[in-house]
Design an enzyme around this catalytic site. Structure first.
Site, PDB file in Angstrom:
ATOM      1  N   LYS A  18       6.975  32.864  33.696  1.00  0.00           N
ATOM      2  CA  LYS A  18       6.894  33.579  32.415  1.00  0.00           C
ATOM      3  C   LYS A  18       6.019  32.791  31.443  1.00  0.00           C
ATOM      4  O   LYS A  18       6.108  31.563  31.393  1.00  0.00           O
ATOM      5  CB  LYS A  18       8.315  33.748  31.866  1.00  0.00           C
ATOM      6  N   SER A  62      13.033  40.401  27.662  1.00  0.00           N
ATOM      7  CA  SER A  62      11.633  40.076  27.462  1.00  0.00           C
ATOM      8  C   SER A  62      10.910  39.582  28.723  1.00  0.00           C
ATOM      9  O   SER A  62       9.680  39.585  28.750  1.00  0.00           O
ATOM     10  CB  SER A  62      11.513  39.014  26.382  1.00  0.00           C
ATOM     11  N   SER A 105      17.352  38.403  28.350  1.00  0.00           N
ATOM     12  CA  SER A 105      15.940  38.553  28.718  1.00  0.00           C
ATOM     13  C   SER A 105      15.603  38.301  30.187  1.00  0.00           C
ATOM     14  O   SER A 105      14.489  38.598  30.614  1.00  0.00           O
ATOM     15  CB  SER A 105      15.071  37.648  27.840  1.00  0.00           C
TER      16      SER A 105
END
Lengths: 502, 100
Positions: free
Chosen positions: A80, A155, A179
């Site tokens: 990420k 996210s 997330s």
């Protein structure tokens, strides 16, 4: 040879270790998949094709020389883009960090690479991890591989979509209020938020420091267990990382759990929950019962989810979470000053306050601005007690509920999300509605607990449904074993979206 | 605890947050922030008298590092991302005015 992208990380690592496939072949297979499907899915901010081949060749050379290649030797993974890497950029999908090159690397990435993983690139997210759909990305919206009109969740939407679309074997995400677990649920993959302090946050760009935790997104529970074991451990560079031995997450994974007590928090099974998800989770409870587990009803009163006549959801935990997270964010994001690093306005500024304020106005997206401003407000003189301090008191009540529940059961079984994946644009006009996508996951972060999201089948519309297992602090081995038990009984893991089969 | 965030207050919060706002943002943010704060007000339903605030779920003690010299970022690495620099310094607009 069958397509290497169809294998789990463990299967792939085994093949490479046995010499039945090379790390370079694995990297190339994934880069081909990225060529084919990334234009549709848009999971990555950056793909490091040349470097991945180079890393893979180094693994193959080590193996040829008779050296160990590590438990993830040659397995292509994604990271990420709010986790710092010394190669490439770390943008947090924010314009303010569009050209940022981190001067140091996150411990979790160091550990992955030391275990032999090949990093394919950095994945998209809601800017600074603030969002539940990846639509708040300053880069682009990522699509859900199961239905490209729908969001992948957020996210860590890029990581979840990449794992689901077979654009990497596994990925790292971060979880502040859901997330990892919510996008895992929307994309039909496994996601674990480890116990707070289990994985070093060194190199994770800070959002809500008392809540943030790095964790894996993977094809199945065994892969998630492998990655969790690899990235866990005390780190002197993160003062909140807990000095505690890391158990072998795989050793007990397939051992049937004797006398397992599963708690169903009654407050989570209200009218707020989608009927199909409700049904799937009760079927999972039945499967556990058949496997010899005892099902007990427990109560988490301060995590209660209400629904009003208009169908609007609310919960104390979500209110508490957003107050805490925004307060911490307003403080953490003060570092983007356009002086030390990050975007700086091209306009001439007469003083430094103007320089800060204009650069930040140009660099931050709307949601980030909203959260910084709300956090600033709730921490400001006169409102601190009413909001922030009140939230910290409610936070203790929420945690006390979990402590009491875990006296009566070993793990909690509950939903991960109130609905399956929603459509792009559906919630972007109303931030409050978007916040409620995290309603089943935020209590876990507030309490520092580990939470595991696992696929639990498909809805009638063909969208992934998930369930969540929650355990006491540092109970990852039991939590993962409980997840594995269901996974084996249900055959709902490793489901491939139609775009992959097509 | 219903709180209306009117436009002067939004501008004030923007100033405290070091974020310039357009007139349109002032109006949109004011509306959205009022709705969100109204939602936060839900917590006032709960009796929290005597409850100790909890800032961290995992109990933290002071964590001290050993006093051992080590390599930190070199000036070059520390300055590599600076939008404006002058030698080994970060550049900012003049902080102290001529008349002060």
């Amino acid at each position: 040879m069958s397509d290497l992208t169809e294998l789990t990380a463990i299967e792939l690592a085994d093949r490479i270790a046995a010499g039945d496939a090379s790390a370079e072949q694995a990297a190339r297979a994934y880069l081909d998949a990225i060529d084919a499907r990334e234009p549709t899915v848009q999971a990555y901010n950056e793909v490091w094709a040349d470097r991945a081949i180079e890393q893979a060749k180094a693994i193959d050379a080590r193996r040829a020389a008779g050296q160990g290649i590590g438990p993830l030797g040659g397995v292509p993974v994604a990271v990420k883009d709010n986790i710092c890497t010394t190669y490439g950029r770390t943008t947090c999908s924010s314009k303010i960090l569009a050209n940022f090159r981190a001067p140091y690397q996150a411990t979790a990435v160091d550990k992955l690479e030391a275990a032999g993983a090949v990093v394919l690139g950095k994945t998209n997210l809601d800017e600074f991890a603030m969002g539940s759909s990846t639509e708040n990305s300053g880069t682009k919206p990522t699509r859900n591989p199961w239905d490209t009109d729908r969001v992948p969740g957020g996210s860590s939407g890029g990581s979840a979509a990449a794992v689901a679309a077979r654009l990497c074997a596994a990925a790292l995400g971060s979880d502040t209020g859901g997330s990892i677990r919510q996008p895992a649920a929307f994309c039909g993959v496994v996601g674990l938020k480890p116990t707070y302090g289990r994985v070093s946050r060194y190199g994770l760009v800070a959002y809500g420091s008392s809540l943030d935790q790095i964790g894996p997104l993977a094809r199945d529970v065994a892969d998630a267990a492998l990655l969790t074991g690899v990235i866990s451990g005390h780190d002197g560079r993160d003062s909140t990382s807990v000095p505690r031995d890391v158990p072998d997450m795989l050793a007990e994974l397939d051992k049937p759990l004797e006398n397992l007590r599963i708690g169903l928090p009654r407050e989570f099974y209200s009218d707020a929950l989608d009927a199909e998800i409700n049904l799937a989770i009760h079927a999972a409870a039945e499967a556990y019962k058949d496997a010899g587990a005892e099902i007990v009803e427990v109560s988490l009163p301060h995590s209660r989810i209400d629904i009003d006549e208009a169908g609007k959801l609310s919960s104390y935990a979500a209110a508490c979470y957003y107050i805490v997270a925004m307060a911490e964010a307003s403080s953490n994001l003060a570092r983007y000053d356009s002086v030390h690093f990050g975007h700086r306005t091209a306009e001439r500024c007469d003083d430094i306050i103007e320089l800060y304020s204009r650069s930040r106005a140009e660099g931050f997206g709307e949601e980030v601005k909203r959260r910084i401003m709300l956090g600033t407000y709730t921490l400001s003189a006169g409102y601190y007690d009413a909001y922030y301090n009140k939230a910290l008191k409610v936070r203790r009540l929420i945690k006390n509920d979990f402590d009491a529940a875990f006296e009566r059961c070993d793990v909690l079984l509950c939903p991960a999300t109130p609905t399956t994946a929603f459509k792009l644009g559906e919630k972007t006009d109303d931030p409050l509605t978007m916040y409620l996508a995290d309603i089943y996951t935020v209590s876990v972060n507030l309490s520092g607990l580990p939470g595991l999201s696992i696929p639990a089948g498909l809805s009638a519309a063909g969208l992934p449904i998930a369930m969540q297992l929650i355990g006491p602090v540092f109970s990852e081995p039991t939590l993962l074993a409980a997840g594995r038990m269901y996974e084996k009984a249900s055959a709902t893991s490793c489901l491939a979206p139609p775009m992959v089969k097509g | 605890m219903t709180q209306t965030i009117d436009e002067p207050l939004v501008r004030h919060i923007g100033k405290l947050s070091r974020i310039e706002l357009t007139d349109e943002q002032v109006s949109t943010f004011g509306r959205q922030m009022s709705a969100i704060l109204d939602y936060f007000g839900k917590l006032s339903e709960l009796d929290t008298d005597g409850v100790e605030p909890m800032a961290h779920a995992v109990e933290l003690r002071n964590v001290l590092a050993d006093d051992v010299p080590g390599q930190s970022l070199t000036p070059e690495a520390a300055l590599a991302n600076a939008p404006k620099r002058d030698g080994d310094f970060f550049m900012v607009p003049k902080v102290i005015g001529d008349s002060q």
